[in-house]
Design an enzyme around this catalytic site. Structure first.
Site, mmCIF file in Angstrom:
data_model
loop_
_atom_site.group_PDB
_atom_site.id
_atom_site.type_symbol
_atom_site.label_atom_id
_atom_site.label_comp_id
_atom_site.label_asym_id
_atom_site.label_seq_id
_atom_site.Cartn_x
_atom_site.Cartn_y
_atom_site.Cartn_z
ATOM 1 N N GLY A 29 0.873 -1.171 0.000
ATOM 2 C CA GLY A 29 0.000 0.000 0.000
ATOM 3 C C GLY A 29 0.906 1.217 0.000
ATOM 4 N N ASP A 30 0.498 2.292 -0.664
ATOM 5 C CA ASP A 30 1.424 3.414 -0.868
ATOM 6 C C ASP A 30 2.054 3.930 0.426
ATOM 7 O OD1 ASP A 30 -1.084 4.547 -0.063
ATOM 8 O OD2 ASP A 30 -0.516 6.458 -0.968
ATOM 9 N N TYR A 88 -6.047 -7.033 -2.978
ATOM 10 C CA TYR A 88 -6.051 -6.844 -4.431
ATOM 11 C C TYR A 88 -5.245 -7.933 -5.114
ATOM 12 C CZ TYR A 88 -1.448 -4.479 -4.159
ATOM 13 O OH TYR A 88 -0.132 -4.163 -3.940
ATOM 14 N N TYR A 101 -9.691 -5.183 -7.142
ATOM 15 C CA TYR A 101 -9.690 -4.821 -5.721
ATOM 16 C C TYR A 101 -10.901 -5.360 -4.980
ATOM 17 C CZ TYR A 101 -6.094 -1.368 -6.884
ATOM 18 O OH TYR A 101 -4.950 -0.765 -7.296
ATOM 19 N N TRP A 102 -10.689 -5.777 -3.760
ATOM 20 C CA TRP A 102 -11.762 -6.094 -2.810
ATOM 21 C C TRP A 102 -11.429 -5.280 -1.560
ATOM 22 C CZ3 TRP A 102 -9.411 -9.493 -6.027
ATOM 23 C CH2 TRP A 102 -10.226 -10.309 -6.827
ATOM 24 N N ARG A 103 -11.941 -4.061 -1.514
ATOM 25 C CA ARG A 103 -11.548 -3.206 -0.392
ATOM 26 C C ARG A 103 -12.713 -2.412 0.178
ATOM 27 N NH1 ARG A 103 -7.599 1.103 -3.473
ATOM 28 N NH2 ARG A 103 -6.684 1.323 -1.408
ATOM 29 N N ASN A 165 -1.184 11.513 -4.745
ATOM 30 C CA ASN A 165 -1.450 10.161 -5.264
ATOM 31 C C ASN A 165 -2.888 9.999 -5.772
ATOM 32 O OD1 ASN A 165 0.505 8.220 -5.566
ATOM 33 N ND2 ASN A 165 0.633 7.767 -3.366
ATOM 34 N N LYS A 225 7.484 15.495 -8.483
ATOM 35 C CA LYS A 225 8.207 14.356 -9.072
ATOM 36 C C LYS A 225 7.766 14.193 -10.520
ATOM 37 C CE LYS A 225 6.328 12.357 -5.622
ATOM 38 N NZ LYS A 225 5.631 11.325 -4.829
ATOM 39 N N ASP A 259 6.804 6.345 -3.894
ATOM 40 C CA ASP A 259 6.751 6.051 -2.447
ATOM 41 C C ASP A 259 8.166 5.945 -1.866
ATOM 42 O OD1 ASP A 259 4.025 5.784 -2.936
ATOM 43 O OD2 ASP A 259 4.124 3.607 -3.087
#
Ligand code: ADP
Length: 304
Positions: A29-30, A88, A101-103, A165, A225, A259
């Site tokens: 995860g970020d 995910y 994804y399943w979140r 992000n 960035k 990240d």
């Protein structure tokens, strides 16, 4: 000077293909990725803590064990009975990665539901880090709680760091997404956007436009960035500086480039580096990360 960095967000279970009919399990995860690289690059007298909500199931236990094993503090993470982490799956088709994804019911969506707990965790840190993904998973009332606590931390003199992000699939409404990203930036002392996202969603024509937009919101320090184009720093009222990326012969996997830059950039600043020195170090770390598969590479591989 020793201290604590608190990274706030969602860590998920990651499933990737591992041969015929087999899946490999990992955690990513970020904001966790940034905590990983912060842990690898900050002086050892700093603690790097993660803040999220997990369940009380075996997968949540394994997730915390992985963080503990990496030296990332988990003592402030909320445990919610009956919940489970988000998940995910990465599928490869013709060399292109697709994510499922399943979140929707993930425990992490509740990370800001206990404002007192969140405040206590933030008060224990000198540097607080969160992202647009952290905001994107939360219900609107929870976004308000998190941002109120971030503003409070900023007002008390803490370093509050935000990576926008921008991930449209997390947001139901584009205007709300852009407004909330701006609110996240306003609550922060340092914003670390990626130009390609900002150009697509805010319509910035160049890096200077991204800097001008965040400065106009009152953000003191902005670091944009731009992939192989390097980074552009607008710190306080000092002149804008460009720091090039480190040339890479063969990019293997750009997952976690931003990240890892963020975690190592903050580490170098904490060691007393100037913003330009920190950006050069961040570029060196990110260039190493993209030469290896996966979001989290061994700290032993990173430049000192
Ligand atoms: P994000 O992953 O957030 O989109 P970027 O793609 O801008 O972030 O990458 C972050 C940093 O990683 C860059 O500032 C640069 O230092 C490094 N980086 C990314 N892509 C490359 C590349 N192709 N070659 C060298 N460095 C890169």
């Amino acid at each position: 000077m020793a201290g604590r960095l608190l990274s706030i967000g969602e860590c998920m279970v990651e499933l990737s293909q591992a041969g015929e009919g087999l899946l490999r399990k990992g955690f990513a995860g970020d904001t966790l990725n940034t905590a990983w690289y912060a842990r690898a690059c900050f002086p050892s007298d700093w603690s790097i803590d993660y803040f999220t909500a997990v369940g009380d199931d075996p997968m949540s236990n394994e997730m915390l064990a992985m963080m503990d094993g990496a030296g990332i503090g988990t003592s402030q993470i909320l445990r919610i009975a009956g919940k489970t982490p988000g998940l995910y799956l990465i599928t490869l088709k013709d060399g292109e990665r697709t994510f499922s994804y399943w979140r929707d019911t993930a425990a992490a969506k509740k990370l800001a539901d206990d404002a007192d707990h969140l405040r206590a965790a933030m008060e224990s840190a000198q540097i607080i880090y969160f992202s647009g993904i952290t905001l994107g998973i939360l219900a609107p009332e929870a976004v308000d709680t998190l941002l109120a606590e971030a503003r409070r931390a900023k007002a008390s003199g803490k370093t509050v760091v935000f990576d926008p992000n921008i991930r449209p699939r997390l947001w139901s409404n584009k205007n709300y997404m852009l407004k909330t990203i701006e609110d996240g930036a306003r609550a922060s002392t340092l914003v670390l956007p990626s130009f390609d996202d900002e150009a697509v969603h805010f319509g910035d024509k160049d890096v200077a436009a991204t800097i001008a937009r965040y400065k106009a919101l009152g953000v003191e320090n902005v670091v944009v960035k731009d992939g192989p184009g390097g980074v552009t720093l607008a710190f306080g009222s000092t002149p804008v500086v460009h720091v090039p990326s480190v040339k890479v012969d063969k990019v293997v996997d750009t997952t976690s480039a931003g990240d890892s830059f963020n975690g190592s950039f903050l580490a170098s600043l904490a060691k007393g580096g100037t913003p330009s020195e920190a950006a050069a170090y961040g570029a060196a770390v990110a260039s190493t990360v993209i030469c290896h598969h996966g979001a989290l590479i061994s700290p032993n591989l990173l430049p000192k």
